[in-house]
Design an enzyme around this catalytic site. Sequence first.
Site, PDB file in Angstrom:
ATOM      1  N   LYS A 139       0.817  -1.219   0.000  1.00 29.93           N
ATOM      2  CA  LYS A 139       0.000   0.000   0.000  1.00 29.93           C
ATOM      3  C   LYS A 139       0.851   1.270   0.000  1.00 29.93           C
ATOM      4  CE  LYS A 139      -1.117  -0.844   4.905  1.00 29.93           C
ATOM      5  NZ  LYS A 139      -0.827  -2.301   4.902  1.00 29.93           N
ATOM      6  N   THR A 140       1.991   1.272   0.690  1.00 29.54           N
ATOM      7  CA  THR A 140       2.826   2.478   0.673  1.00 29.54           C
ATOM      8  C   THR A 140       3.356   2.746  -0.732  1.00 29.54           C
ATOM      9  OG1 THR A 140       3.493   2.175   2.979  1.00 29.54           O
ATOM     10  CG2 THR A 140       4.891   3.569   1.622  1.00 29.54           C
ATOM     11  N   GLU A 183      -2.722   6.561   2.156  1.00 29.20           N
ATOM     12  CA  GLU A 183      -2.513   5.166   2.539  1.00 29.20           C
ATOM     13  C   GLU A 183      -3.489   4.837   3.664  1.00 29.20           C
ATOM     14  OE1 GLU A 183       1.034   2.377   4.447  1.00 29.20           O
ATOM     15  OE2 GLU A 183       1.544   4.217   3.378  1.00 29.20           O
TER      16      GLU A 183
END
Length: 493
Positions: A139-140, A183
């Site tokens: 996700k980052t 995020e």
Amino acid sequence: MADGSDGVAQAADGLAERALPDVLTRAHLIGIGGAGMSGIARILLARGAAVSGSDAKESRAFLTLRAQGARIAIGQRAENIEQLTEPPTAVIVSTAIKDSNPELVAARERGIPVLHRAQALAKLMEGYQVACIAGTHGKTSTTSMLTVALQHCRLDPSFAIGGDLNESGANAHHGTGSVFVAEADESDGSFLVYSPRVAVVTNIEPDHLDHHGTAEAYSAVFDEFVDRIEPGGALIVCADDEPAAELGRRAESRGVRVRRYGRSATGELDAQVLDYQPKTDDGGVVRVRLGDQELDVTVAVPGEHMAYNSVAALLAGVELQAPADQLAEGLAAFGGVRRRFEFKGRSQDVRVYDDYAHHPTEVAAQLRAVRQAAGSGRVVVVFQPHLYSRTRTFAAEFAEALGLADEVVVLDVFGAREEPEPGVSGNLIAERITGATVHYEPAFDRAATLAAQLVRPGDVLVTMGAGDVTQLGPEILRELDARSATGTPTTGG
């Protein structure tokens, strides 16, 4: 939910909708140096808030925050709140802050509203078209890729990311555009306060069981997240990850519009991965079919998993009505995120990287990418387990993943928010590793010297984990430089 997308150009009707919420006009952040907290502080300062905060130790993030006007105290004491000229309108905390924290106690005694960092971020998102990137892994990087791609389209999104973009060195930004990219962290369920227009779920695999308790409960929180998507919005899932694909099917049955990306999954794909070719240097090229259009997307960071992240970002950008070809150009300009296979330096023909991977699947995916980058050289990894509960639960899986390297140094557990558990140490993983030469080194201060002794010319060494293992890269490079200065050959362990 209704089908359709209004698009970036129609998203917001003026700056009035994005006025700073009253509760955030004077914000005090406990643990302001953390990745998430410092990002919120950046945005608050840019939007005109009076910001104060505290942390246990100095951080490189403080230079920028202080320059922007933040008042930061080292050490957490009630006086940090009591001695402010005006009392805060809110005190912001993360899950890591315990109820016994003296500043938190002081805030509650004075009736000051206390907000979780996700609640504060949700308030800052009001009036924007929000894109949230969630998933167990990636996700980052995906959030960062989408941000850089939208910047290339000159949309100047606001963003909040769990890592620093290499391009800007920042983890957050208050943009002039109508999009807010964030995020979305499932670890403590705090992402359930967001209401995104576009939600991406890269994959789902049991993690953070110290909070969620069971794999079933962990999976269920993603369904709750999907139910937060605003009417007319969309869920984007990786169709090649079965739990994410199943999440998409459940969401669709409830009327949510779902868009899918992947390579070999059955059913219609909105973005199909046709091919991925690694480059001789770092990175690769992924060919994508997007409707009737085929695009080659260059990815500067190695690994097919990163290529998949870029496709997720591409599809999210298209959903936000940005031009696909310009998004692809922006993705090619993405230079990575701090601590995501971040190059630290080279000495004696040994390349040293640092990576945040702290789950077995992440470790395995990253080591495959490191193998690609190493070419004919060996892969040496210095791994620090993160959390006692995760080490106990996934010891065998970590061992299998680390076996993909040639030389492995396993450190002791970085406990973070957890107390030590009897019988749980880095050796729980080290003793299970096969296929690689293994060294268990519980003494952190000896790890850099050991690693420098193990490598030889042509090797790629990566420090890996979510804790303070990130400090070792520069130390290893200094050890290698010192060996070179004295004529000590680097020949491996």
